[in-house]
Motif scaffolding. Sequence first.
Motif, PDB file in Angstrom:
ATOM      1  N   GLY A 100       0.745  -1.236  -0.027  1.00 11.63           N
ATOM      2  CA  GLY A 100       0.032  -0.028   0.158  1.00 11.63           C
ATOM      3  C   GLY A 100       0.747   1.237   0.040  1.00 11.63           C
ATOM      4  N   ALA A 101       2.077   1.252   0.409  1.00 15.41           N
ATOM      5  CA  ALA A 101       2.949   2.341   0.435  1.00 15.41           C
ATOM      6  C   ALA A 101       3.153   2.901  -1.091  1.00 15.41           C
ATOM      7  N   LEU A 102       2.822   1.792  -2.041  1.00 12.03           N
ATOM      8  CA  LEU A 102       3.285   2.491  -3.370  1.00 12.03           C
ATOM      9  C   LEU A 102       2.031   3.513  -3.757  1.00 12.03           C
ATOM     10  N   GLY A 103       0.963   3.573  -3.081  1.00  8.49           N
ATOM     11  CA  GLY A 103       0.040   4.343  -3.527  1.00  8.49           C
ATOM     12  C   GLY A 103       0.296   5.864  -3.388  1.00  8.49           C
ATOM     13  N   MET A 104       0.898   6.239  -2.511  1.00  7.97           N
ATOM     14  CA  MET A 104       1.219   7.661  -2.227  1.00  7.97           C
ATOM     15  C   MET A 104       2.655   7.853  -3.322  1.00  7.97           C
ATOM     16  N   VAL A 105       3.386   7.182  -3.777  1.00 19.89           N
ATOM     17  CA  VAL A 105       4.357   7.161  -4.764  1.00 19.89           C
ATOM     18  C   VAL A 105       3.909   7.300  -5.963  1.00 19.89           C
TER      19      VAL A 105
END
Length: 204
Positions: A100-105
Amino acid sequence: MIVTEARDGIWRLRIMRPEKANSLTRAMLVALEEGVAAARAAGARVLVLTGTDSVFSAGADLDEARAGLATDPIWERLSAAVAGFPGLTVAALNGSVAGGALGMVLAADLRVAAAESGKIFYPVMKLGFLPQPSDPGRLAALIGPARAKLILMAGARVTMEEALGWGLVDRLVPKAALDAEVEALAADALGAKAEHVAAIKRMI
């Protein structure tokens, strides 16, 4: 823990939980969302998202993910806040980014990565969850539907060199030069009027 560093028009939101590979709790996601809002309210021209040590973020904290964080709308709210920021947003990938951290990226305008190490992966299907609603569309817009499926459906772990070739990462630099590269990319936005920066972003 999220550390905010504001200097010369650049706001950095730094994920700082190195003992847990910078995995994100709900409280940290809320702090990131609030940090984006604070940067916007302060008139920051450039917003930088980054991590600590050798990992940008391993994604959700596993204990909290099992307790419901994996499907919490806070992920989508954070991505929307990053995407809606009127200035230039840069994800400075100091290392691997997962889940899920990829979302902000994906929601950032630019992605700059340290060349030495790190991979990008999103093992959401294997874990039995759907990705956050906006993530597949943003991912496919950057790298095309087939490569998006490689990551989301085939579990591909993409090296930073591959990510550069795919267009998932925009610049690859030595880790020691990561901050300098971000500042170089930020220079024009810092020198322009805020409304001019926002207008060009809307046009794109």
